[in-house]
Design a protein around this motif. Structure first.
Motif, PDB file in Angstrom:
ATOM      1  N   PHE A 107      12.798 -77.257  28.086  1.00 38.36           N
ATOM      2  CA  PHE A 107      12.020 -77.771  29.209  1.00 38.36           C
ATOM      3  C   PHE A 107      12.306 -79.239  29.508  1.00 38.36           C
ATOM      4  O   PHE A 107      11.503 -79.906  30.155  1.00 38.36           O
ATOM      5  N   LEU A 108      13.416 -79.766  29.002  1.00 41.29           N
ATOM      6  CA  LEU A 108      13.712 -81.183  29.228  1.00 41.29           C
ATOM      7  C   LEU A 108      13.825 -81.509  30.707  1.00 41.29           C
ATOM      8  O   LEU A 108      13.512 -82.632  31.131  1.00 41.29           O
ATOM      9  N   ARG A 109      14.259 -80.555  31.514  1.00 42.85           N
ATOM     10  CA  ARG A 109      14.404 -80.790  32.944  1.00 42.85           C
ATOM     11  C   ARG A 109      13.188 -80.325  33.736  1.00 42.85           C
ATOM     12  O   ARG A 109      13.191 -80.425  34.970  1.00 42.85           O
ATOM     13  N   ARG A 110      12.177 -79.828  33.065  1.00 38.25           N
ATOM     14  CA  ARG A 110      10.972 -79.351  33.744  1.00 38.25           C
ATOM     15  C   ARG A 110       9.742 -79.938  33.049  1.00 38.25           C
ATOM     16  O   ARG A 110       9.152 -79.291  32.188  1.00 38.25           O
ATOM     17  N   PRO A 111       9.340 -81.162  33.415  1.00 34.45           N
ATOM     18  CA  PRO A 111       8.192 -81.791  32.747  1.00 34.45           C
ATOM     19  C   PRO A 111       6.907 -80.981  32.883  1.00 34.45           C
ATOM     20  O   PRO A 111       6.121 -80.893  31.938  1.00 34.45           O
TER      21      PRO A 111
ATOM     22  N   SER B  63       9.872 -76.748  19.100  1.00 35.26           N
ATOM     23  CA  SER B  63      11.067 -77.572  19.323  1.00 35.26           C
ATOM     24  C   SER B  63      12.028 -76.899  20.298  1.00 35.26           C
ATOM     25  O   SER B  63      12.593 -77.557  21.186  1.00 35.26           O
TER      26      SER B  63
ATOM     27  N   ILE C 139       6.696 -78.279  30.389  1.00 42.07           N
ATOM     28  CA  ILE C 139       6.328 -78.736  29.041  1.00 42.07           C
ATOM     29  C   ILE C 139       4.816 -78.813  28.908  1.00 42.07           C
ATOM     30  O   ILE C 139       4.233 -78.363  27.913  1.00 42.07           O
TER      31      ILE C 139
ATOM     32  N   ILE D 286      10.614 -77.214  23.784  1.00 38.74           N
ATOM     33  CA  ILE D 286      10.765 -78.571  24.325  1.00 38.74           C
ATOM     34  C   ILE D 286      12.196 -78.809  24.789  1.00 38.74           C
ATOM     35  O   ILE D 286      12.431 -79.388  25.868  1.00 38.74           O
ATOM     36  N   LEU D 287      13.169 -78.351  24.010  1.00 35.82           N
ATOM     37  CA  LEU D 287      14.572 -78.507  24.415  1.00 35.82           C
ATOM     38  C   LEU D 287      14.869 -77.730  25.696  1.00 35.82           C
ATOM     39  O   LEU D 287      15.670 -78.170  26.524  1.00 35.82           O
TER      40      LEU D 287
ATOM     41  N   THR E 294      12.611 -69.739  32.052  1.00 28.18           N
ATOM     42  CA  THR E 294      13.040 -70.673  31.009  1.00 28.18           C
ATOM     43  C   THR E 294      12.273 -70.452  29.722  1.00 28.18           C
ATOM     44  O   THR E 294      12.843 -70.430  28.622  1.00 28.18           O
TER      45      THR E 294
END
Length: 209
Positions: free
Chosen positions: A70-74, A64, A77, A67-68, A165
């Motif tokens: 990497f929200l701006r880096r698909p 979790s 993810i 994922i938070l 990140t």
């Protein structure tokens, strides 16, 4: 189990062989009864016990956080998921379950292809396997999938430039895990679960003889 006498190598082996398909512990249990360990030996024992008992919760917590982050880096993810899969394939239970489910899905569309995905038979000498049972995924050695997913994740990490990140997110997730495992007081259910896992391991080794 006396967790104070369990080494880090023993804990890693236990986490590698344990069944990870069990659901996470309830949040009401996960966030209750926090106390400060009274000694370093108590802390060491508590840390190992909680890491083993709440393993699924900690895994979901780290995922979790990643994922938070990497929200701006698909692409990052996807890279993180591939890295997690390559590590998860090192677990015997996950590898076997993954192979079984993929083979079952493929069998619905192509029984002939599913038959080729079966693992090879282990030769038997005098009623016993000639060597330790190797782990196969979809009919191929496990290391093939580990190498394939690791290579793909490395390429995506390089393209997405998300190494920094993931390091920050992973450090935060690991810190939260260690803090929780250090202050969460082990309950009776954790000790009973440990005894049950020990019995399953002994019975599994006995049935392979």
């Amino acid at each position: 189990m006396d967790w104070g006498n369990v080494t880090a190598e023993d804990l890693v082996d236990a986490l590698r062989e344990v069944d990870w398909s069990s659901p996470p512990r309830p949040l009401s249990e996960f966030f209750s009864r926090f106390t400060v360990p009274r000694s370093s030996s108590k802390w060491n024992s508590r840390l190992k016990c909680n890491l083993y008992y709440y393993r699924t919760n900690y895994f979901l917590l780290i995922v979790s956080v990643l994922i938070l982050g990497f929200l701006r880096r698909p692409l990052a993810i996807v890279a993180a998921l591939l890295t997690a899969l390559s590590i998860a394939f090192l677990n015997d239970s996950f590898a076997g379950t993954f192979s079984e489910r993929v083979t079952r899905t493929v069998r619905q569309f192509s029984p002939h292809l599913a038959a080729k995905m079966r693992p090879p038979l282990t030769p038997v000498i005098r009623g016993r396997p000639s060597s330790k049972r190797a782990i196969y995924i979809c009919g191929r050695p496990r290391w093939v999938f580990v190498l394939m997913f690791s290579s793909a994740s490395f390429i995506l990490w390089f393209v997405s430039a998300g190494i920094l990140t993931v390091l920050w997110a992973l450090a935060f997730g690991l810190l939260a895990t260690i803090l929780h495992a250090s202050f969460r007081t082990p309950n009776l259910k954790a000790r009973l679960n440990t005894f049950r896992e020990e019995f399953r391991a002994v019975w599994r080794n006995y049935s392979e003889l």
